[in-house]
Design a protein around this motif. Structure first.
Motif, PDB file in Angstrom:
ATOM      1  N   VAL A   6       0.746  -0.958   0.181  1.00 45.89           N
ATOM      2  CA  VAL A   6      -0.086  -0.110   0.111  1.00 45.89           C
ATOM      3  C   VAL A   6       0.835   1.348  -0.043  1.00 45.89           C
ATOM      4  CG1 VAL A   6      -1.732   1.188   1.237  1.00 45.89           C
ATOM      5  CG2 VAL A   6      -1.674  -1.314   1.186  1.00 45.89           C
ATOM      6  N   VAL A   7       0.765   2.177  -1.090  1.00 46.25           N
ATOM      7  CA  VAL A   7       1.604   3.353  -1.302  1.00 46.25           C
ATOM      8  C   VAL A   7       0.768   4.497  -1.200  1.00 46.25           C
ATOM      9  CG1 VAL A   7       3.460   1.999  -2.221  1.00 46.25           C
ATOM     10  CG2 VAL A   7       1.555   2.937  -3.516  1.00 46.25           C
ATOM     11  N   GLY A   8      -0.444   4.457  -1.255  1.00 47.90           N
ATOM     12  CA  GLY A   8      -1.400   5.629  -1.340  1.00 47.90           C
ATOM     13  C   GLY A   8      -2.985   5.415  -1.126  1.00 47.90           C
ATOM     14  N   SER A   9      -3.523   6.333  -1.056  1.00 44.64           N
ATOM     15  CA  SER A   9      -5.157   6.387  -1.221  1.00 44.64           C
ATOM     16  C   SER A   9      -5.729   7.129  -2.335  1.00 44.64           C
ATOM     17  CB  SER A   9      -5.684   6.721   0.123  1.00 44.64           C
ATOM     18  OG  SER A   9      -5.345   7.884   0.551  1.00 44.64           O
ATOM     19  N   VAL A  10      -6.967   6.562  -2.606  1.00 45.25           N
ATOM     20  CA  VAL A  10      -7.687   7.493  -3.382  1.00 45.25           C
ATOM     21  C   VAL A  10      -9.198   8.072  -2.910  1.00 45.25           C
ATOM     22  CG1 VAL A  10      -9.195   7.185  -5.762  1.00 45.25           C
ATOM     23  CG2 VAL A  10      -6.912   6.070  -5.417  1.00 45.25           C
ATOM     24  N   GLY A  21     -18.823   3.004   1.200  1.00 42.11           N
ATOM     25  CA  GLY A  21     -18.046   2.298   2.338  1.00 42.11           C
ATOM     26  C   GLY A  21     -16.974   1.573   2.457  1.00 42.11           C
ATOM     27  N   LEU A  22     -16.456   1.519   1.193  1.00 44.04           N
ATOM     28  CA  LEU A  22     -15.117   0.971   0.995  1.00 44.04           C
ATOM     29  C   LEU A  22     -13.944   1.892   0.709  1.00 44.04           C
ATOM     30  CD1 LEU A  22     -16.045  -1.948  -1.433  1.00 44.04           C
ATOM     31  CD2 LEU A  22     -15.710  -2.263   1.198  1.00 44.04           C
ATOM     32  N   LYS A  23     -12.716   1.481   1.323  1.00 47.04           N
ATOM     33  CA  LYS A  23     -11.526   2.388   0.986  1.00 47.04           C
ATOM     34  C   LYS A  23     -10.926   1.810  -0.325  1.00 47.04           C
ATOM     35  CE  LYS A  23      -8.978   1.281   4.597  1.00 47.04           C
ATOM     36  NZ  LYS A  23      -7.813   1.167   5.567  1.00 47.04           N
ATOM     37  N   LEU A  24     -10.371   3.050  -1.100  1.00 47.72           N
ATOM     38  CA  LEU A  24      -9.810   2.742  -2.238  1.00 47.72           C
ATOM     39  C   LEU A  24      -8.106   2.996  -1.944  1.00 47.72           C
ATOM     40  CD1 LEU A  24     -12.140   4.246  -4.903  1.00 47.72           C
ATOM     41  CD2 LEU A  24     -12.017   2.022  -4.507  1.00 47.72           C
ATOM     42  N   LEU A  25      -7.348   2.172  -2.086  1.00 47.99           N
ATOM     43  CA  LEU A  25      -6.072   2.077  -1.858  1.00 47.99           C
ATOM     44  C   LEU A  25      -5.110   2.062  -3.115  1.00 47.99           C
ATOM     45  CD1 LEU A  25      -5.724   0.370   1.310  1.00 47.99           C
ATOM     46  CD2 LEU A  25      -5.942   2.585   1.121  1.00 47.99           C
ATOM     47  N   VAL A  26      -4.188   2.791  -3.298  1.00 50.99           N
ATOM     48  CA  VAL A  26      -3.003   2.722  -4.398  1.00 50.99           C
ATOM     49  C   VAL A  26      -1.988   1.521  -4.060  1.00 50.99           C
ATOM     50  CG1 VAL A  26      -1.282   3.892  -5.671  1.00 50.99           C
ATOM     51  CG2 VAL A  26      -3.358   5.071  -4.950  1.00 50.99           C
ATOM     52  N   ILE A  27      -2.041   0.554  -4.842  1.00 52.45           N
ATOM     53  CA  ILE A  27      -0.883  -0.451  -4.565  1.00 52.45           C
ATOM     54  C   ILE A  27       0.174  -0.558  -5.545  1.00 52.45           C
ATOM     55  CG2 ILE A  27      -0.932  -3.052  -4.468  1.00 52.45           C
ATOM     56  CD1 ILE A  27      -2.659  -1.624  -2.220  1.00 52.45           C
ATOM     57  N   GLN A  28       1.244  -0.850  -4.972  1.00 53.70           N
ATOM     58  CA  GLN A  28       2.487  -1.248  -5.767  1.00 53.70           C
ATOM     59  C   GLN A  28       2.631  -2.865  -5.802  1.00 53.70           C
ATOM     60  OE1 GLN A  28       4.999   0.652  -7.919  1.00 53.70           O
ATOM     61  NE2 GLN A  28       5.288  -1.767  -8.439  1.00 53.70           N
ATOM     62  N   PRO A  29       2.467  -3.506  -7.118  1.00 54.28           N
ATOM     63  CA  PRO A  29       2.603  -4.678  -7.119  1.00 54.28           C
ATOM     64  C   PRO A  29       4.043  -5.178  -6.611  1.00 54.28           C
ATOM     65  CG  PRO A  29       1.353  -3.974  -8.982  1.00 54.28           C
ATOM     66  CD  PRO A  29       2.155  -2.915  -8.201  1.00 54.28           C
ATOM     67  N   MET A  30       4.209  -6.174  -6.064  1.00 53.23           N
ATOM     68  CA  MET A  30       5.783  -6.610  -5.599  1.00 53.23           C
ATOM     69  C   MET A  30       5.916  -7.890  -6.051  1.00 53.23           C
ATOM     70  SD  MET A  30       6.566  -3.948  -3.643  1.00 53.23           S
ATOM     71  CE  MET A  30       7.728  -4.322  -2.824  1.00 53.23           C
ATOM     72  N   GLY A  48     -10.904  -3.937   5.134  1.00 52.74           N
ATOM     73  CA  GLY A  48     -11.101  -2.463   5.956  1.00 52.74           C
ATOM     74  C   GLY A  48     -10.156  -2.161   6.932  1.00 52.74           C
ATOM     75  N   VAL A  49      -8.866  -2.702   7.187  1.00 48.40           N
ATOM     76  CA  VAL A  49      -7.955  -2.383   8.233  1.00 48.40           C
ATOM     77  C   VAL A  49      -6.663  -1.962   7.580  1.00 48.40           C
ATOM     78  CG1 VAL A  49      -9.072  -3.208   9.951  1.00 48.40           C
ATOM     79  CG2 VAL A  49      -7.443  -4.712   8.660  1.00 48.40           C
ATOM     80  N   SER A  50      -6.522  -2.178   5.978  1.00 43.94           N
ATOM     81  CA  SER A  50      -5.188  -1.975   5.541  1.00 43.94           C
ATOM     82  C   SER A  50      -4.748  -0.500   5.393  1.00 43.94           C
ATOM     83  CB  SER A  50      -5.179  -2.534   3.970  1.00 43.94           C
ATOM     84  OG  SER A  50      -5.719  -3.915   4.066  1.00 43.94           O
ATOM     85  N   GLY A  51      -3.465  -0.378   5.351  1.00 43.89           N
ATOM     86  CA  GLY A  51      -3.018   1.133   5.576  1.00 43.89           C
ATOM     87  C   GLY A  51      -1.745   1.064   4.998  1.00 43.89           C
ATOM     88  N   TYR A  52      -1.110   2.314   4.623  1.00 44.16           N
ATOM     89  CA  TYR A  52      -0.057   2.839   4.134  1.00 44.16           C
ATOM     90  C   TYR A  52       0.989   2.104   4.705  1.00 44.16           C
ATOM     91  CZ  TYR A  52       3.852   5.561   2.235  1.00 44.16           C
ATOM     92  OH  TYR A  52       4.981   5.870   1.523  1.00 44.16           O
ATOM     93  N   GLY A  53       1.897   1.486   3.890  1.00 36.21           N
ATOM     94  CA  GLY A  53       2.947   0.621   4.153  1.00 36.21           C
ATOM     95  C   GLY A  53       3.101  -1.031   4.482  1.00 36.21           C
ATOM     96  N   ASP A  54       1.591  -1.202   4.372  1.00 32.50           N
ATOM     97  CA  ASP A  54       1.387  -2.936   4.572  1.00 32.50           C
ATOM     98  C   ASP A  54       1.489  -3.542   3.378  1.00 32.50           C
ATOM     99  OD1 ASP A  54       0.259  -2.561   7.298  1.00 32.50           O
ATOM    100  OD2 ASP A  54      -1.580  -2.310   6.512  1.00 32.50           O
ATOM    101  N   LEU A  55       2.202  -4.749   3.602  1.00 29.94           N
ATOM    102  CA  LEU A  55       2.469  -5.650   2.522  1.00 29.94           C
ATOM    103  C   LEU A  55       0.946  -6.485   2.534  1.00 29.94           C
ATOM    104  CD1 LEU A  55       4.258  -6.774   0.303  1.00 29.94           C
ATOM    105  CD2 LEU A  55       5.045  -8.624   2.067  1.00 29.94           C
ATOM    106  N   VAL A  56       0.441  -6.635   1.452  1.00 27.62           N
ATOM    107  CA  VAL A  56      -0.981  -7.168   1.278  1.00 27.62           C
ATOM    108  C   VAL A  56      -0.762  -8.108   0.286  1.00 27.62           C
ATOM    109  CG1 VAL A  56      -1.947  -5.382   2.088  1.00 27.62           C
ATOM    110  CG2 VAL A  56      -1.773  -5.535  -0.216  1.00 27.62           C
TER     111      VAL A  56
END
Length: 96
Positions: A6-10, A21-30, A48-56
């Motif tokens: 997770v590198v950002g949000s929209v 009600g859903l978060k939109l997040l910017v993801i860098q594939p790894m 619903g609990v992902s945040g900046y810097g998380d590996l998902v």
């Protein structure tokens, strides 16, 4: 499924009802926890609990909205979980 960071949000003032009600997040594939793999994408946070810097780990296409229990979700990628730890064993065939 694939890994991403997770590198950002929209932020959207208007969006499809299926995303209400859903978060939109910017993801860098790894490729792994250290190496990037491709262009960034936007994904829905189905847990619903992902945040900046998380590996998902994510799913693409129709599978992206399965955890929501909806027939159809307007998304191309969805976060399925947060990676706490993973371990791989390298073999002669690995080309990561």
């Amino acid at each position: 499924m694939f890994l991403g960071k997770v590198v950002g949000s929209v932020v959207c003032t208007h969006k499809d009802e299926s995303l209400s009600g859903l978060k939109l997040l910017v993801i860098q594939p790894m490729k792994d926890a250290e190496r990037e793999a491709g262009k960034r994408i936007v994904a829905i946070d189905t847990i619903g609990v992902s945040g900046y810097g998380d590996l998902v780990y994510l799913a693409k296409s129709r599978e992206s909205g399965l955890p929501l229990g909806l027939e159809l979700v307007a998304a191309d990628a969805g976060i399925m979980g947060i990676v706490d730890h993973y371990h791989t064993i390298k073999t002669g065939r690995d080309r990561i």
